[in-house]
Design a protein around this motif. Sequence first.
Motif, PDB file in Angstrom:
ATOM      1  N   GLY A 161       0.814  -1.213   0.000  1.00 21.60           N
ATOM      2  CA  GLY A 161       0.000   0.000   0.000  1.00 21.60           C
ATOM      3  C   GLY A 161       0.840   1.252   0.000  1.00 21.60           C
ATOM      4  O   GLY A 161       1.768   1.413  -0.790  1.00 21.60           O
ATOM      5  N   GLU A 162       0.534   2.145   0.931  1.00 21.79           N
ATOM      6  CA  GLU A 162       1.250   3.414   1.037  1.00 21.79           C
ATOM      7  C   GLU A 162       2.104   3.494   2.306  1.00 21.79           C
ATOM      8  O   GLU A 162       2.474   4.578   2.754  1.00 21.79           O
ATOM      9  CB  GLU A 162       0.252   4.578   1.011  1.00 21.79           C
ATOM     10  N   LEU A 163       2.448   2.330   2.864  1.00 24.36           N
ATOM     11  CA  LEU A 163       3.263   2.333   4.081  1.00 24.36           C
ATOM     12  C   LEU A 163       4.609   2.999   3.844  1.00 24.36           C
ATOM     13  O   LEU A 163       5.118   3.747   4.700  1.00 24.36           O
ATOM     14  CB  LEU A 163       3.476   0.899   4.577  1.00 24.36           C
ATOM     15  N   GLY A 164       5.220   2.744   2.680  1.00 25.31           N
ATOM     16  CA  GLY A 164       6.512   3.346   2.394  1.00 25.31           C
ATOM     17  C   GLY A 164       6.427   4.850   2.272  1.00 25.31           C
ATOM     18  O   GLY A 164       7.338   5.570   2.716  1.00 25.31           O
ATOM     19  N   THR A 165       5.353   5.345   1.687  1.00 22.95           N
ATOM     20  CA  THR A 165       5.165   6.788   1.582  1.00 22.95           C
ATOM     21  C   THR A 165       5.035   7.406   2.968  1.00 22.95           C
ATOM     22  O   THR A 165       5.617   8.457   3.260  1.00 22.95           O
ATOM     23  CB  THR A 165       3.915   7.106   0.746  1.00 22.95           C
ATOM     24  N   HIS A 166       4.282   6.754   3.831  1.00 28.58           N
ATOM     25  CA  HIS A 166       4.121   7.220   5.215  1.00 28.58           C
ATOM     26  C   HIS A 166       5.467   7.306   5.925  1.00 28.58           C
ATOM     27  O   HIS A 166       5.793   8.334   6.548  1.00 28.58           O
ATOM     28  CB  HIS A 166       3.184   6.264   5.948  1.00 28.58           C
ATOM     29  N   LEU A 167       6.274   6.274   5.824  1.00 28.77           N
ATOM     30  CA  LEU A 167       7.569   6.274   6.504  1.00 28.77           C
ATOM     31  C   LEU A 167       8.501   7.333   5.933  1.00 28.77           C
ATOM     32  O   LEU A 167       9.226   8.002   6.674  1.00 28.77           O
ATOM     33  CB  LEU A 167       8.221   4.895   6.404  1.00 28.77           C
ATOM     34  N   ALA A 168       8.488   7.483   4.615  1.00 27.02           N
ATOM     35  CA  ALA A 168       9.403   8.435   3.985  1.00 27.02           C
ATOM     36  C   ALA A 168       9.039   9.882   4.302  1.00 27.02           C
ATOM     37  O   ALA A 168       9.917  10.693   4.629  1.00 27.02           O
ATOM     38  CB  ALA A 168       9.415   8.218   2.471  1.00 27.02           C
ATOM     39  N   LEU A 169       7.767  10.225   4.209  1.00 27.08           N
ATOM     40  CA  LEU A 169       7.377  11.622   4.408  1.00 27.08           C
ATOM     41  C   LEU A 169       7.440  12.042   5.872  1.00 27.08           C
ATOM     42  O   LEU A 169       7.755  13.189   6.183  1.00 27.08           O
ATOM     43  CB  LEU A 169       5.979  11.876   3.846  1.00 27.08           C
ATOM     44  N   THR A 170       7.129  11.119   6.784  1.00 28.65           N
ATOM     45  CA  THR A 170       7.202  11.452   8.205  1.00 28.65           C
ATOM     46  C   THR A 170       8.616  11.331   8.748  1.00 28.65           C
ATOM     47  O   THR A 170       8.915  11.856   9.820  1.00 28.65           O
ATOM     48  CB  THR A 170       6.299  10.529   9.046  1.00 28.65           C
ATOM     49  N   ALA A 171       9.501  10.639   8.015  1.00 30.70           N
ATOM     50  CA  ALA A 171      10.853  10.317   8.501  1.00 30.70           C
ATOM     51  C   ALA A 171      10.767   9.502   9.785  1.00 30.70           C
ATOM     52  O   ALA A 171      11.635   9.595  10.654  1.00 30.70           O
ATOM     53  CB  ALA A 171      11.696  11.580   8.712  1.00 30.70           C
ATOM     54  N   GLY A 172       9.722   8.686   9.901  1.00 33.83           N
ATOM     55  CA  GLY A 172       9.481   7.918  11.116  1.00 33.83           C
ATOM     56  C   GLY A 172      10.255   6.620  11.166  1.00 33.83           C
ATOM     57  O   GLY A 172      10.831   6.171  10.172  1.00 33.83           O
ATOM     58  N   SER A 173      10.267   6.003  12.350  1.00 31.07           N
ATOM     59  CA  SER A 173      10.973   4.736  12.541  1.00 31.07           C
ATOM     60  C   SER A 173       9.974   3.648  12.907  1.00 31.07           C
ATOM     61  O   SER A 173       8.878   3.931  13.404  1.00 31.07           O
ATOM     62  CB  SER A 173      12.036   4.852  13.637  1.00 31.07           C
ATOM     63  N   VAL A 174      10.374   2.394  12.664  1.00 35.20           N
ATOM     64  CA  VAL A 174       9.514   1.251  12.967  1.00 35.20           C
ATOM     65  C   VAL A 174      10.315   0.190  13.702  1.00 35.20           C
ATOM     66  O   VAL A 174      11.528   0.093  13.553  1.00 35.20           O
ATOM     67  CB  VAL A 174       8.892   0.647  11.697  1.00 35.20           C
ATOM     68  N   GLY A 175       9.604  -0.620  14.485  1.00 37.24           N
ATOM     69  CA  GLY A 175      10.213  -1.741  15.169  1.00 37.24           C
ATOM     70  C   GLY A 175      10.193  -2.990  14.311  1.00 37.24           C
ATOM     71  O   GLY A 175       9.895  -2.955  13.112  1.00 37.24           O
TER      72      GLY A 175
END
Length: 357
Positions: A161-175
């Motif tokens: 889906g758009e998970l990669g877009t979410h991570l890239a634009l927010t510059a967020g981290s995941v476990g």
Amino acid sequence: MTPNDTAEVLVQREGRAGLIVLNRPAALNALTHGMVRRIAQALDAWEEDDRVDTVVVTGAGERAFCAGGDIVAIHRAATGGDRGAVEEFWRDEYRLNARIARYPKPYVALMSGIVMGGGVGVSAHGSVRIVTGTTRVAMPEAGIGFVPDVGGTYLLALAPGELGTHLALTAGSVGAADALLCGLADHFVATEKVPALLDDLAELPVHDALERHVGPAPAGVLDGQRGWIDRCYAAGTVEEILDRLRDSGEPEAKKAVDQITANSPTAVKATLAALRRARALGPLEAVLDQEYRTSCAALATGDLAEGIRAQVIDKDRSPRWSPAALGAVEPAAVARYFAPLGERELGLAATTPLERW
């Protein structure tokens, strides 16, 4: 290997495994140009060594696998230093990323602790990516006025889906669980089992070693947020994405708005464009060619120097972006990130996939 080993990359054979240890724990194992070259040399040597069946890459210390590239050196270049040296570092780094993705022997990355930027490049393109209880994976480039590189836009564009877009634009981290969901990793091994896994990788085929230690990851958060993430980030522009996030009524979507709007407006727009383009480019090599263009373009902007200053040099966490608003970012400013470089092109897509660089 002993605690007295001082090389930035420790390289040796352990049984049937070739072991690479990123060894700058005080700097969270951030990559230097010399480290990139040393890893490449080891991969070349082990490809022809019948005693080595598996390559295993880890990071020294307990805090990080690798927190990225040496952005202090990048800041020096962006503020009047030798840009050519940084561009040459990227050339070798991106070639290494492609080499890892095509490596003919199992390449096992033990992604414990912080895995950011360049750390993703030397792990998430491998054939066996292992996350643990301490893993935090991020592509935080938009937060320093940069665009995801090291094949990051390739990986994020392939995320569901758009998970990669979410991570890239927010510059967020995941476990760990969310890294698995996003396709950035393959297996979870509990932190306390990692030493035994390393021992087994030296003695057993990779599949047999994994079978002894792989288990279910603790629950993540992104799977339960897929609805609003996919709906909101499918919009065509950053402004439309932000409008959808604000209208969604989801508390986590409001947090995403705050994260995106804190990042460099120009970098955020260039990042969205890079991700959308990556989806149509095909193989990793073609995306790395694009990322080399975006990286060189970012090096010439004030936002990259300012972002590194605010986050790493002065650590005031108050970057002064120019322009400061999304609406002030001209289309031409985004287009410059994708302009051909002529003789300076990386040119990976023109090589055969298994060619040595």
